[in-house]
Design a protein around this motif. Structure first.
Motif, PDB file in Angstrom:
ATOM      1  N   THR A  93       0.835  -1.203   0.000  1.00  0.00           N
ATOM      2  CA  THR A  93       0.000   0.000   0.000  1.00  0.00           C
ATOM      3  C   THR A  93       0.870   1.254   0.000  1.00  0.00           C
ATOM      4  OG1 THR A  93      -0.147   0.124   2.411  1.00  0.00           O
ATOM      5  CG2 THR A  93      -1.831  -1.167   1.283  1.00  0.00           C
ATOM      6  N   ALA A 117      -9.181  -0.625  -3.686  1.00  0.00           N
ATOM      7  CA  ALA A 117      -8.066  -0.956  -2.798  1.00  0.00           C
ATOM      8  C   ALA A 117      -8.084  -0.105  -1.537  1.00  0.00           C
ATOM      9  CB  ALA A 117      -6.738  -0.784  -3.538  1.00  0.00           C
ATOM     10  N   ARG A 165      -5.224   5.782  -9.511  1.00  0.00           N
ATOM     11  CA  ARG A 165      -5.554   4.642  -8.655  1.00  0.00           C
ATOM     12  C   ARG A 165      -4.417   4.361  -7.677  1.00  0.00           C
ATOM     13  NH1 ARG A 165      -6.599  -1.191 -11.376  1.00  0.00           N
ATOM     14  NH2 ARG A 165      -4.400  -0.964 -11.902  1.00  0.00           N
ATOM     15  N   ALA A 166      -3.181   4.389  -8.192  1.00  0.00           N
ATOM     16  CA  ALA A 166      -2.028   4.146  -7.318  1.00  0.00           C
ATOM     17  C   ALA A 166      -1.885   5.275  -6.301  1.00  0.00           C
ATOM     18  CB  ALA A 166      -0.761   4.002  -8.150  1.00  0.00           C
ATOM     19  N   MET A 169      -3.833   5.464  -2.842  1.00  0.00           N
ATOM     20  CA  MET A 169      -3.395   4.737  -1.648  1.00  0.00           C
ATOM     21  C   MET A 169      -2.434   5.587  -0.817  1.00  0.00           C
ATOM     22  SD  MET A 169      -5.020   1.967  -2.027  1.00  0.00           S
ATOM     23  CE  MET A 169      -4.321   0.805  -0.854  1.00  0.00           C
TER      24      MET A 169
ATOM     25  N   LEU B 165      -1.615  -3.214  -5.260  1.00  0.00           N
ATOM     26  CA  LEU B 165      -2.306  -2.184  -4.475  1.00  0.00           C
ATOM     27  C   LEU B 165      -2.464  -2.605  -3.016  1.00  0.00           C
ATOM     28  CD1 LEU B 165      -5.029  -1.278  -7.102  1.00  0.00           C
ATOM     29  CD2 LEU B 165      -3.426   0.361  -6.129  1.00  0.00           C
ATOM     30  N   ILE B 167      -4.104  -5.358  -1.986  1.00  0.00           N
ATOM     31  CA  ILE B 167      -5.308  -6.166  -1.746  1.00  0.00           C
ATOM     32  C   ILE B 167      -4.880  -7.614  -1.529  1.00  0.00           C
ATOM     33  CG2 ILE B 167      -7.531  -6.892  -2.695  1.00  0.00           C
ATOM     34  CD1 ILE B 167      -7.539  -4.359  -4.391  1.00  0.00           C
TER      35      ILE B 167
END
Lengths: 256, 261
Positions: A93, A117, A165-166, A169, B165, B167
């Motif tokens: 993460t 995520a 998206r990355a 996190m 990510l 998950i």
């Protein structure tokens, strides 16, 4: 209590973001990485260049252990990634990754891609995840696309969504694996622009790329790999402008 | 002879054969016997409303139970077959190969008669329950192979993206791989469903009480009691009423899924 926590946070800033030592990786009898020493400091942008098959993507994929190193060590912010006791999911993460083929989730909307995520791995609530997602989508210039499906976007837009998206996190560093290689030439610019802005904001970045212009302009350091070893590295103007090794010169003469 | 003439002549022959066959059938067939034995409206009326409110309803209920059961057991088997744990793979492979190689009728016999006799244990739901367990056990073997193929058809990059990510493997399977796998296998899975609809007719050998009868059993009983084949035709039409919309629905789903991919 207070003094201890202060002490630990001070230590983490001096450590390299990524430190690879004597890394070897073989696929069967094929030795792809032959003893790599490599590091990325905090806030540094390192571009890894080299011919295809040189092992640069494998090196990048060893950093978040998408590839299992055969021998050697990979430390991320002082944590040994190869240690079986390491909480790999938690470490990942903190390490954002962007793929050549985007790898967006085709069954989810853009917003779904950005929140999944956050909710599953960071255990954020839906409202917070949406807020973070929208902020990052605006950052890559695609705020109006939040309800689109990936198949409705151009390659360049998909890759920017993948970056958002990355970023959602809140990673400490970003890994880019040839992020523009699958794009039509006219779409490369938008993606590079987003990456440049990230670099300006001080993001730690490891970028495997064929974009020499990007490496020269944005990279703090360029690493040239060939045949599974680091051949030479240094400031972009030195490695790209005045290469010391014959292999570097021969590679650059083909791509520049 | 020119090729175009020869082609026209050949087509003419094909049409002529078609017309002759139709004429022979029309003139030689015993239309009266066909109408009174297969399309007898009075007999058809006598099967209503039971053939719909009992038989067709039961067929649908048995299909739904068997399909949901087969999906759950099939999913477990598919995940076992892809498991890194070797004995799980062996177990799943053995199960799938065994039950794909046996006639469904024999398995239903086993659950309805052999197991109750051997262990003095009756499956829940009596004879129907036993028969349904047999159907579930067999369909799960086929469904497991379909689901496994679907999971393997999801690109590796999808798993890598999810794992990178942070998950975990379970959520990656549940939120990323399975939704895409099930989209991929919607057509073959619907085939399994259509086959199951027809296979519920095998339940008759488990011995169904009056209220438990499905379409085929009901039609056969009516055939005997009314000495007329019309109930079979009515049952056939009702099967088509169930299966045809289903295949249409799948075609529609496939078009819809194309947008999401």
């Amino acid at each position: 209590m207070t003094s201890v926590s202060k002490g630990s946070s001070a230590v983490s800033t001096t450590e390299p973001a990524i430190e690879v030592r004597a890394l070897c990786k073989s696929f069967g009898s094929n030795d792809v990485l032959k003893g790599i020493d490599f590091h990325v400091d905090q806030g540094e942008v390192v571009c890894v260049i080299g011919p295809s098959g040189s092992g640069k993507s494998t090196l990048l994929r060893c950093v978040n252990r998408l590839e299992e190193p055969t021998t050697g060590s990979v430390m991320v912010e002082g944590v040994d990634i190869t240690d079986p006791e390491t909480d790999l999911d938690k470490m990942r993460t903190r390490i954002g990754m962007v793929f050549q083929q985007f790898n967006l989730f085709p069954h989810l909307t853009v917003l779904g891609n950005l929140t999944l995520a956050q909710q599953r791995a960071k255990k954020r609530g839906k409202a917070e995840a949406m807020e973070v997602a929208r902020r990052n989508l605006a950052k890559v210039g695609l705020a109006e696309k939040e309800n689109a499906f990936p198949s409705q976007l151009s390659g360049g837009q998909q890759q920017r969504v993948a970056i958002a998206r990355a970023l959602s996190m809140d990673p400490d560093m970003m890994l880019f694996d040839e992020p523009t290689s699958a794009l039509d030439p006219e779409l490369v610019g938008d993606v590079l622009e987003v990456m440049k802005q990230l670099a300006r904001e001080g993001m730690t970045m490891m970028v495997v790329t064929h974009e020499m212009g990007f490496a020269r302009e944005v990279g703090d350091r360029v690493v040239f790999m060939d045949g599974g070893v680091v051949v030479e590295q240094g400031k972009p103007e030195d490695v790209l402008g005045n290469p010391q090794h014959e292999r570097t010169r021969s590679f650059l003469s083909k791509v520049l | 002879m020119k090729p175009s003439t020869r082609r026209r002549l050949f087509q003419g022959v094909l049409y002529a054969v078609f017309v002759i066959v139709i004429l022979v059938v029309v003139f030689l067939a015993d239309w009266d016997a066909i109408r009174t034995n297969f399309f007898n409206l009075e007999v058809a009326a006598a099967t209503f409303p039971e053939i719909v409110v009992i038989a067709a309803k039961n067929t649908v209920i048995y299909t739904v139970i068997a399909f949901i059961g087969g999906l759950i057991l099939g999913l477990i088997l598919a995940l076992m077959k892809l498991s890194p744990v070797l004995p799980y793979r062996w177990l799943a492979t053995g199960y799938i190969e065994l039950f794909r190689g046996l006639p469904a009728l024999l398995v239903i016999f086993g659950f309805a008669y052999a197991i109750p006799i051997a262990f003095q244990w009756r499956p829940p739901g009596g004879s129907v329950g036993a028969g349904l367990i047999g159907l579930i056990v067999v369909s799960a073997a086929y469904i497991a192979e379909t689901i496994r193929a679907g999971i393997e058809a999801v690109p590796k990059g999808q798993v890598e993206a999810a794992r990178s990510l942070g998950i975990n493997p379970t959520w990656t399977m549940v939120s990323v791989v399975l939704p895409q796998a099930f989209r991929i296998i919607t057509p073959p899975l619907t085939n399994e469903l259509v086959i199951l609809i027809k296979d519920t007719s095998l339940l008759f050998i488990a011995g169904l009480a009056l209220g438990e009868r499905e379409l085929t059993t009901f039609a056969r009983d009516s055939l005997t009691s009314l000495a007329n084949a019309t109930p079979l035709v009515v049952a056939s039409l009702l099967y088509l009423v169930i299966t045809l919309p289903l295949t249409q629905l799948v075609a529609k789903l496939e078009r819809h899924n194309k947008r999401g991919r």
